[in-house]
Design a protein around this motif. Structure first.
Motif, PDB file in Angstrom:
ATOM      1  N   PHE A  87      33.072  19.706 118.004  1.00 54.25           N
ATOM      2  CA  PHE A  87      33.372  20.882 117.186  1.00 54.25           C
ATOM      3  C   PHE A  87      32.783  22.094 117.915  1.00 54.25           C
ATOM      4  N   HIS A 113      35.615  32.823 104.392  1.00 57.27           N
ATOM      5  CA  HIS A 113      35.192  32.863 105.800  1.00 57.27           C
ATOM      6  C   HIS A 113      36.425  32.805 106.700  1.00 57.27           C
ATOM      7  N   GLU A 143      36.617  31.917 109.966  1.00 59.03           N
ATOM      8  CA  GLU A 143      36.706  30.959 111.081  1.00 59.03           C
ATOM      9  C   GLU A 143      37.879  30.009 110.837  1.00 59.03           C
ATOM     10  N   ASP A 189      38.664  26.972 111.073  1.00 63.26           N
ATOM     11  CA  ASP A 189      38.645  25.686 110.362  1.00 63.26           C
ATOM     12  C   ASP A 189      38.841  25.868 108.858  1.00 63.26           C
ATOM     13  N   HIS A 190      38.721  27.121 108.376  1.00 57.88           N
ATOM     14  CA  HIS A 190      38.948  27.386 106.949  1.00 57.88           C
ATOM     15  C   HIS A 190      40.107  28.341 106.694  1.00 57.88           C
ATOM     16  N   HIS A 245      27.690  32.428 108.459  1.00 61.81           N
ATOM     17  CA  HIS A 245      27.188  32.722 109.792  1.00 61.81           C
ATOM     18  C   HIS A 245      28.106  33.673 110.575  1.00 61.81           C
ATOM     19  N   ASP A 262      30.392  27.666 104.758  1.00 66.05           N
ATOM     20  CA  ASP A 262      29.739  26.751 105.711  1.00 66.05           C
ATOM     21  C   ASP A 262      28.324  26.340 105.276  1.00 66.05           C
ATOM     22  N   HIS A 288      32.234  21.822 104.305  1.00 60.11           N
ATOM     23  CA  HIS A 288      32.200  20.609 105.145  1.00 60.11           C
ATOM     24  C   HIS A 288      31.314  19.565 104.469  1.00 60.11           C
TER      25      HIS A 288
HETATM   26 FE1  FEO Z   1      32.202  28.844 110.396  1.00 60.03          FE
HETATM   27 FE2  FEO Z   1      33.262  25.809 109.163  1.00 60.03          FE
HETATM   28  O1  FEO Z   1      33.417  27.487 110.004  1.00 60.03           O
END
Ligand code: FEO
Length: 394
Positions: A23, A78, A80, A82-83, A145, A164, A224
């Motif tokens: 990741f 967020h 990023e 992955d979301h 983050h 996250d 997650h």
């Molecule tokens: Fe900062 Fe799970 O992405």
């Protein structure tokens, strides 16, 4: 993953990524999950999406509960990928004009990422959104983050959708903390050490502000891993400890080796440290992933780094690790360098430069041994280890 009701009218509809093992440079040996949550009330809200590749799985899960077109609001905690990677597919399916709630930085970042004219609703910290009987409060968590990060809090149910934060890269048959117990904690620790340690001061401040505001969490739903429903206090307490940079009576010896000489030094130093009653692990960069080592660094008092000199420089894996560790800004550490060399022997100096830049307390100029350590070299390593052990004991 099938949709699962996590509380009355609230469903986990995200996806499991069983096979992801890297990741963005973090080893995810147990895979991961991309959690997303559907909240049903007079209005229906979707909190976060998933990685682009899993968007159809998300929509399929939602379809098992309601027609996706009936979603009234989408919330992006967020940016990023992955979301948010699933957003284009979701927005296309549910209606491009549906309100998309995000932080002010979320508006900037999502617009930049996707170049779409979605119906953004950028919210202020503390702003509320009524769903009918239930109300959501948006809490800005800038730099936890990313600049756009925020939490969404479901007031009536006291459920925190924490993006996250409080997550773990873990995919398994369990969905809740009470199903896995303490076995989840090493995953939560690794996650914090590799993703949030850099923002420890902000984490600490956030936890203090949550306390001051008297916010109560009956359940924490991260993006997650497992959901904290039995004991959300456990992960809050762990974050309080980790964000304080508290160290154990522990040392870690991190090294790589060309012809086993630096390895012999690492093991003799570790024996000396152990002789002083300090927990120590010598970890070879050939065997251990940087993210696993970083987890050990986080709560170690002493960080001892060894490298052979190669081409008048550090060994490449040691440079990689030092760069990675420096970026995560561990604090309050004792640092020591060592390494074997053939002729020029710059490695110890270069490691010391890095340890100094990280503001580690360098308690010894470091140990250099030419070619192969003889008994004197082994003894010198052992004695250096004892010195480190004594310093850890204070
Ligand atoms: Fe900062 Fe799970 O992405």
């Amino acid at each position: 993953m099938k949709p699962i009701q996590v509380a009355e009218g609230i469903y986990s509809v995200g996806a499991v990524d069983w096979n992801i093992s890297d990741f963005h440079g973090y080893s995810t040996n147990m895979g991961s999950t991309y959690n997303a949550f559907l909240i049903l009330d007079e209005k229906t809200a979707l909190v976060d999406t998933v990685r682009k590749e899993f968007a159809d799985q998300l929509l399929d899960n939602i379809s098992k509960i309601i027609d996706p077109k009936k979603i009234d609001y989408v919330i992006s905690n967020h940016t990023e990928m992955d979301h948010s990677g699933g957003l284009p597919r979701v927005m296309h399916k549910i209606g491009e004009d549906k309100p998309l709630y995000c932080s002010k930085m979320g508006l900037k970042n999502l617009s930049h990422h996707f170049q779409q004219k979605w119906n953004y609703k950028a919210v202020e910290n503390g702003e509320e959104l009524s769903l009918g009987k239930k109300t959501l409060t948006f809490l800005e968590t800038k730099m936890l983050h990313w600049p756009d990060s925020m939490f969404t809090y479901l007031n009536e149910d006291k459920i925190l959708f924490s993006s996250d934060a409080f997550g773990q890269h873990y995919a398994g048959p369990e969905m809740f903390d009470d199903q896995i117990g303490d076995a989840i904690m090493p995953h939560a620790k690794k996650y914090y050490a590799n993703i949030l340690l850099l923002y420890a001061a902000k984490t600490k401040k956030l936890l203090e502000s949550v306390k001051e505001q008297g916010l109560v969490f009956d359940m924490i739903c991260p993006d997650h891993g497992i959901i904290w429903r039995k004991n959300p206090g456990k992960i809050i307490d762990a974050y309080a400890k980790w964000s304080s940079h508290e160290a154990e009576k522990k040392a870690v010896v991190i090294y790589d080796t060309m012809w086993h000489s630096t390895e012999v030094m690492a093991e003799s130093i570790a024996k000396g440290i152990a002789e002083e009653g300090v927990h120590v692990r010598p970890l070879s960069l050939k065997k251990w992933h940087r993210s696993d080592i970083m987890t050990e660094v986080m709560d170690s008092k002493a960080v001892v780094i060894g490298s052979p000199t190669l081409n008048n420089n550090l060994f490449p894996s040691v440079i990689d690790f030092l760069t990675y560790m420096k970026g995560l800004k561990p604090k309050n550490k004792i640092g020591v360098a060592f390494g074997s060399y053939g002729w020029s022997g710059e490695a110890v100096k270069f490691i010391n430069n890095e340890l100094e830049a990280m503001k580690f307390e360098i308690i010894d100029p470091g140990l250099k041994i030419q070619y192969v350590p003889d008994q004197n070299g082994v003894d010198a390593g052992f004695n250096l280890g004892k010195k480190i052990g004594k310093a850890v004991n204070g």
